[in-house]
Design an enzyme around this catalytic site. Sequence first.
Site, PDB file in Angstrom:
ATOM      1  N   HIS A  61      47.134  41.763  33.289  1.00 31.86           N
ATOM      2  CA  HIS A  61      45.831  42.050  32.704  1.00 31.86           C
ATOM      3  C   HIS A  61      44.737  41.927  33.761  1.00 31.86           C
ATOM      4  O   HIS A  61      44.953  41.405  34.854  1.00 31.86           O
ATOM      5  CB  HIS A  61      45.529  41.098  31.542  1.00 31.86           C
TER       6      HIS A  61
ATOM      7  N   GLN B  31      36.590  32.734  58.965  1.00 30.28           N
ATOM      8  CA  GLN B  31      37.516  32.682  60.104  1.00 30.28           C
ATOM      9  C   GLN B  31      38.895  33.098  59.624  1.00 30.28           C
ATOM     10  O   GLN B  31      39.309  32.761  58.522  1.00 30.28           O
ATOM     11  CB  GLN B  31      37.550  31.256  60.677  1.00 30.28           C
TER      12      GLN B  31
END
EC number: 2.7.7.12
Length: 353
Positions: free
Chosen positions: A170, A330
Amino acid sequence: MSSGARLESLPEHQHLRYNPLRDSWVLVSAHRMKRPWAGQVERPPEEHIPRYDPNNPLCPGNKRANGKGNPDYDSTFVFENDFPALQPDAPDPGSDQDPLFQSKAARGVCKVMCFHPWSDVTLPLMKKEEVVNVIDKWAELVEELGTIYPWVQIFENKGAMMGCSNPHPHCQVWASNFLPNEPALSDRCQRAYYEKHGEPMLLQYAKREAEKKERVVVESSDWLAVVPYWATWPYQTLLLPRRHVLRISDLTTEEREGLAAIMKRLLTKYDNLFEVSFPYSMGWHGAPTGPYLKEDNSHWQLHAHYYPPLLRSATVKKFMVGYEMLAQEQRDLTPEQAAEKLRNLPEEHYKTR
């Protein structure tokens, strides 16, 4: 140093990459993949999910928490979220001129959309025509809710690792009377690029990536999926149409069929990477709706973001903490390395071999 030598050295040396969609920079530190891991290990996703669970509130015919019963649906099924974050009749808190304590009205609707009546399938394991039904319903909801609301956000959180509490396939659709932070930022960045260069940013980007090939994961005549040059998440991908398209509701029948096919290919590669039902958060971004339908949105290009957390294995994920929260994003391997790993994976799902 020549440009060739410079590019060859990137996988071994940390460097910054610019994200033009967010006007921000990403730190790439590929050498960190060499460090040993002794941190948190997640539980692998449950692989043996029953096709039908009488206690699952998303299954056909079952009752949900509010007492309402689901129909015996055999395709997609959309209903109002029983615990919505946005409601259409929320009171207005009133405006305040204080620059430090501002508030304004937030109204909208939240819907849940089941992809399939079975709990033991996911998009890559569904038939192509079943995925087309999902895409058609997405387009229908954007068109319907977009007549009223400025933003319609389609998103899927897949897997417990991404906060999904129910394994039934879903997604959610939230429509709001305001333009949320991420699309508002994307709108500004795409508009600025269009005004400067005279072409939609992501249309030009797709052309360049199709030529370079090094970050392409899967492609077709109508679609392109890449690990973007500025990717933050380890195996993040960006799914783009090759022609200029503003919203998912603008896709042709052929493009929707092509989208279903390339989604199955991409998501199969995800699952095959660690031979697990790959967790991710994904969502569609397109031109704003509501009052924006009357404006020129030529700077926009429809696209989908896939943000999967897994890094080293099915049980070791990337943590966005510390430096990422307090300084900047990062990543631990280059987008080119991630794309190559995904690209070289088979397109037959590991469960069907």
